[in-house]
Design a protein around this motif. Structure first.
Motif, PDB file in Angstrom:
ATOM      1  N   ARG A 170       0.757  -1.293   0.059  1.00  0.00           N
ATOM      2  CA  ARG A 170       0.166   0.286  -0.568  1.00  0.00           C
ATOM      3  C   ARG A 170       0.832   1.659  -0.333  1.00  0.00           C
ATOM      4  O   ARG A 170       2.145   1.498   0.593  1.00  0.00           O
ATOM      5  N   LEU A 171       0.109   2.236  -0.453  1.00  0.00           N
ATOM      6  CA  LEU A 171       1.318   3.270  -0.391  1.00  0.00           C
ATOM      7  C   LEU A 171       1.193   3.930   1.114  1.00  0.00           C
ATOM      8  O   LEU A 171       0.527   4.491   1.328  1.00  0.00           O
ATOM      9  N   ARG A 172       2.690   4.108   1.197  1.00  0.00           N
ATOM     10  CA  ARG A 172       3.039   5.172   2.837  1.00  0.00           C
ATOM     11  C   ARG A 172       2.756   6.407   2.240  1.00  0.00           C
ATOM     12  O   ARG A 172       2.479   7.186   1.420  1.00  0.00           O
ATOM     13  N   ARG A 173       3.174   7.324   3.343  1.00  0.00           N
ATOM     14  CA  ARG A 173       2.382   8.120   3.288  1.00  0.00           C
ATOM     15  C   ARG A 173       3.942   9.413   2.688  1.00  0.00           C
ATOM     16  O   ARG A 173       5.579   8.766   2.494  1.00  0.00           O
ATOM     17  N   THR A 174       3.598  10.106   1.387  1.00  0.00           N
ATOM     18  CA  THR A 174       4.863  10.572   0.375  1.00  0.00           C
ATOM     19  C   THR A 174       5.668  11.820   0.781  1.00  0.00           C
ATOM     20  O   THR A 174       5.265  12.062   1.857  1.00  0.00           O
ATOM     21  N   VAL A 175       6.603  11.881   0.454  1.00  0.00           N
ATOM     22  CA  VAL A 175       7.606  12.953  -0.053  1.00  0.00           C
ATOM     23  C   VAL A 175       6.682  14.375  -0.445  1.00  0.00           C
ATOM     24  O   VAL A 175       6.406  15.294   0.239  1.00  0.00           O
ATOM     25  N   ASP A 176       5.929  13.580  -1.622  1.00  0.00           N
ATOM     26  CA  ASP A 176       4.826  15.619  -1.815  1.00  0.00           C
ATOM     27  C   ASP A 176       3.869  15.791  -1.169  1.00  0.00           C
ATOM     28  O   ASP A 176       3.475  16.746  -0.660  1.00  0.00           O
ATOM     29  N   THR A 218       6.556  11.043  -5.395  1.00  0.00           N
ATOM     30  CA  THR A 218       5.639   9.360  -4.561  1.00  0.00           C
ATOM     31  C   THR A 218       5.936   8.467  -3.746  1.00  0.00           C
ATOM     32  O   THR A 218       5.792   7.707  -3.029  1.00  0.00           O
ATOM     33  N   CYS A 219       7.453   9.223  -3.749  1.00  0.00           N
ATOM     34  CA  CYS A 219       7.846   7.852  -2.592  1.00  0.00           C
ATOM     35  C   CYS A 219       7.484   8.356  -0.708  1.00  0.00           C
ATOM     36  O   CYS A 219       7.391   9.026  -0.927  1.00  0.00           O
ATOM     37  N   CYS A 220       8.109   6.901  -0.761  1.00  0.00           N
ATOM     38  CA  CYS A 220       7.466   6.747   0.821  1.00  0.00           C
ATOM     39  C   CYS A 220       8.355   7.949   1.679  1.00  0.00           C
ATOM     40  O   CYS A 220       9.906   7.874   1.039  1.00  0.00           O
ATOM     41  N   ALA A 221       7.920   9.051   2.074  1.00  0.00           N
ATOM     42  CA  ALA A 221       8.919   9.842   2.277  1.00  0.00           C
ATOM     43  C   ALA A 221       9.663   9.422   3.742  1.00  0.00           C
ATOM     44  O   ALA A 221      11.078  10.230   3.724  1.00  0.00           O
ATOM     45  N   THR A 222       9.670   8.672   4.575  1.00  0.00           N
ATOM     46  CA  THR A 222       9.967   8.422   6.177  1.00  0.00           C
ATOM     47  C   THR A 222      11.371   7.181   4.787  1.00  0.00           C
ATOM     48  O   THR A 222      12.611   8.007   6.128  1.00  0.00           O
ATOM     49  N   CYS A 223      11.300   6.761   4.108  1.00  0.00           N
ATOM     50  CA  CYS A 223      12.570   6.046   3.312  1.00  0.00           C
ATOM     51  C   CYS A 223      13.364   7.190   3.045  1.00  0.00           C
ATOM     52  O   CYS A 223      14.233   6.816   2.919  1.00  0.00           O
ATOM     53  N   TYR A 224      12.926   8.357   2.435  1.00  0.00           N
ATOM     54  CA  TYR A 224      13.497   9.332   2.207  1.00  0.00           C
ATOM     55  C   TYR A 224      14.479   9.906   3.603  1.00  0.00           C
ATOM     56  O   TYR A 224      15.364  10.131   3.132  1.00  0.00           O
ATOM     57  N   ILE A 225      13.457  10.000   4.463  1.00  0.00           N
ATOM     58  CA  ILE A 225      14.155  10.726   5.111  1.00  0.00           C
ATOM     59  C   ILE A 225      15.119   9.513   5.651  1.00  0.00           C
ATOM     60  O   ILE A 225      16.919  10.596   6.337  1.00  0.00           O
ATOM     61  N   ALA A 226      15.699   8.663   5.975  1.00  0.00           N
ATOM     62  CA  ALA A 226      15.873   7.906   6.131  1.00  0.00           C
ATOM     63  C   ALA A 226      17.165   7.651   5.231  1.00  0.00           C
ATOM     64  O   ALA A 226      19.059   7.647   6.239  1.00  0.00           O
ATOM     65  N   VAL A 256      17.979   5.064  10.952  1.00  0.00           N
ATOM     66  CA  VAL A 256      17.099   4.201  12.850  1.00  0.00           C
ATOM     67  C   VAL A 256      16.263   5.742  13.302  1.00  0.00           C
ATOM     68  O   VAL A 256      15.623   6.113  13.704  1.00  0.00           O
ATOM     69  N   ARG A 257      17.801   6.597  14.033  1.00  0.00           N
ATOM     70  CA  ARG A 257      17.723   7.595  15.022  1.00  0.00           C
ATOM     71  C   ARG A 257      16.872   8.994  14.149  1.00  0.00           C
ATOM     72  O   ARG A 257      15.770   8.817  15.096  1.00  0.00           O
ATOM     73  N   LEU A 258      16.676   9.327  13.019  1.00  0.00           N
ATOM     74  CA  LEU A 258      15.804  10.865  12.343  1.00  0.00           C
ATOM     75  C   LEU A 258      14.936   9.808  12.073  1.00  0.00           C
ATOM     76  O   LEU A 258      13.947  10.463  12.201  1.00  0.00           O
ATOM     77  N   GLY A 259      15.260   8.376  11.182  1.00  0.00           N
ATOM     78  CA  GLY A 259      14.416   8.422  10.990  1.00  0.00           C
ATOM     79  C   GLY A 259      12.659   7.623  11.398  1.00  0.00           C
ATOM     80  O   GLY A 259      11.710   8.435  11.275  1.00  0.00           O
ATOM     81  N   ARG A 260      13.233   7.097  12.570  1.00  0.00           N
ATOM     82  CA  ARG A 260      11.844   7.196  14.223  1.00  0.00           C
ATOM     83  C   ARG A 260      11.490   8.081  14.166  1.00  0.00           C
ATOM     84  O   ARG A 260       9.904   7.850  14.696  1.00  0.00           O
ATOM     85  N   VAL A 261      12.024   9.217  14.524  1.00  0.00           N
ATOM     86  CA  VAL A 261      11.654  10.593  14.877  1.00  0.00           C
ATOM     87  C   VAL A 261      10.594  11.077  13.706  1.00  0.00           C
ATOM     88  O   VAL A 261       9.348  11.400  14.046  1.00  0.00           O
ATOM     89  N   PHE A 262      11.113  11.477  12.837  1.00  0.00           N
ATOM     90  CA  PHE A 262      10.109  11.428  10.964  1.00  0.00           C
ATOM     91  C   PHE A 262       8.790  10.548  11.638  1.00  0.00           C
ATOM     92  O   PHE A 262       7.537  11.209  11.186  1.00  0.00           O
ATOM     93  N   ALA A 263       8.939   9.328  11.232  1.00  0.00           N
ATOM     94  CA  ALA A 263       8.508   8.877  11.456  1.00  0.00           C
ATOM     95  C   ALA A 263       7.278   9.206  12.493  1.00  0.00           C
ATOM     96  O   ALA A 263       5.799   8.982  12.194  1.00  0.00           O
ATOM     97  N   ALA A 264       7.766   9.851  13.981  1.00  0.00           N
ATOM     98  CA  ALA A 264       7.080   9.724  14.955  1.00  0.00           C
ATOM     99  C   ALA A 264       5.762  10.939  14.985  1.00  0.00           C
ATOM    100  O   ALA A 264       4.680  11.094  15.341  1.00  0.00           O
ATOM    101  N   GLN A 265       6.774  12.020  14.346  1.00  0.00           N
ATOM    102  CA  GLN A 265       6.379  13.128  14.297  1.00  0.00           C
ATOM    103  C   GLN A 265       5.210  13.327  13.365  1.00  0.00           C
ATOM    104  O   GLN A 265       4.014  13.754  13.678  1.00  0.00           O
ATOM    105  N   HIS A 266       5.099  12.525  12.125  1.00  0.00           N
ATOM    106  CA  HIS A 266       4.597  12.475  11.149  1.00  0.00           C
ATOM    107  C   HIS A 266       3.294  11.404  11.234  1.00  0.00           C
ATOM    108  O   HIS A 266       2.368  11.430  10.105  1.00  0.00           O
ATOM    109  N   ASP A 267       3.639  10.291  12.151  1.00  0.00           N
ATOM    110  CA  ASP A 267       2.133   9.621  11.907  1.00  0.00           C
ATOM    111  C   ASP A 267       2.067   8.968  10.577  1.00  0.00           C
ATOM    112  O   ASP A 267       1.422   7.922   9.877  1.00  0.00           O
TER     113      ASP A 267
END
Length: 213
Positions: A50-56, A87-95, A132-143
Motif C-alpha cells: 500500500r502507498l505509504r505517506r509520500t514526499v509530496d 510518490t516515494c515514501c517520505a520516511t524512506c527518503y528521510i532515512a 534509524v534514529r532520525l527516521g523514527r523521529v520523523f515517523a513518530a512526528q508525522h504518523d
C-alpha cells in the motif's frame, strides 16, 4: 505523535545539522561522482502493498526538507530510490538522507583528523544508526510508519561500534542527540564545537585534548 514542544526541539536539531554541515563539512568535501541509485523505497519496491505517506505530501514547507538538501551535497553516500519521485515514501527518503549525512560526516571527519580515508565499516555503521534514529523521529512526528526502519533492529545493539565525541565530534554529537532528541537536546554532547570555525579547529582541539590526558 510528537508534541509541539518536541517539534520545536526537532527543528532546532535539524538546524544544527545544516549549520554544522555548512561550517565544517561542506568546505572540505571533495568532488564526487553522480549518486548511484539505492534500494527502492517501500512505495516502489516489488513488495509494496500500500502507498505509504509520500514526499509530496509531507516534504513541502517542512524543516525536514533541509536534510535532503544536505544529503544532496554528498553524492558518494546519497542513494535515492531508483524511481525517485514525489510518490516515494517520505520516511524512506528521510532515512536515506540521514544515512548519507552521517556517513559523509564520518568519512570527512576521519579524513580531516587522520589524513586518510575511513574503512567502509565506519560510514556504514554511522549511516545505519542515523537512518534509524532520525527516521523514527520523523515517523513518530508525522504518523508515517515505514517497514524500512524495521530492518535496522540490529543497529540498536551496535552502540559500542559508533564513534564517540572524542573520536569524531560532529558525527558523535549528531548520533547522540538524535538517540532521544526530547531528552538530550538541551545538553550538547560536545559544547566546545560552538567555538570552532572549521574542521581544522576541531582537529587542533582534539589534538590538544589527547596530549593533555
Amino acid at each position: 505523535m510528537i508534541s509541539a514542544a518536541d517539534t520545536q526541539t526537532v527543528h532546532q536539531l535539524l538546524g544544527r545539522i545544516v549549520y554544522f554541515h555548512a561550517l565544517f563539512i561542506e568546505p572540505v568535501l571533495r568532488p564526487g561522482p553522480p549518486p548511484e541509485p539505492g534500494p527502492a523505497c517501500c512505495n516502489h519496491g516489488v513488495a509494496a502493498l500500500r502507498l505509504r505517506r509520500t514526499v509530496d505530501e509531507l516534504m513541502p514547507d517542512s524543516a525536514w526538507a533541509a536534510l535532503g538538501d544536505v544529503a544532496a551535497t554528498l553524492p558518494d553516500h546519497h542513494r535515492l530510490c531508483p524511481g525517485a519521485t514525489g510518490t516515494c515514501c517520505a520516511t524512506c527518503y528521510i532515512a536515506s538522507a540521514s544515512a548519507a549525512v552521517a556517513a559523509g560526516w564520518a568519512q570527512s571527519e576521519w579524513r580531516g583528523y587522520r589524513q586518510t580515508d575511513a574503512t567502509e565499516t565506519l560510514p556504514r555503521v554511522c549511516g545505519d544508526a542515523a537512518a534509524v534514529r532520525l527516521g523514527r523521529v520523523f515517523a513518530a512526528q508525522h504518523d508515517a510508519p515505514c517497514p524500512a526502519l524495521d530492518g535496522f533492529a540490529e543497529v540498536l545493539a551496535m552502540r559500542e561500534a559508533l564513534p564517540g565525541p572524542e573520536q569524531l565530534p560532529l558525527t558523535g554529537e549528531l548520533l547522540a542527540l538524535w538517540a532521544d532528541p526530547t531528552v538530550t537536546t538541551h545538553q550538547p554532547v560536545v559544547s566546545w564545537l560552538n567555538h570552532c570555525t572549521g574542521l581544522d579547529d576541531v582537529r587542533r582541539v582534539l589534538d590538544t585534548r589527547r596530549t593533555s590526558t
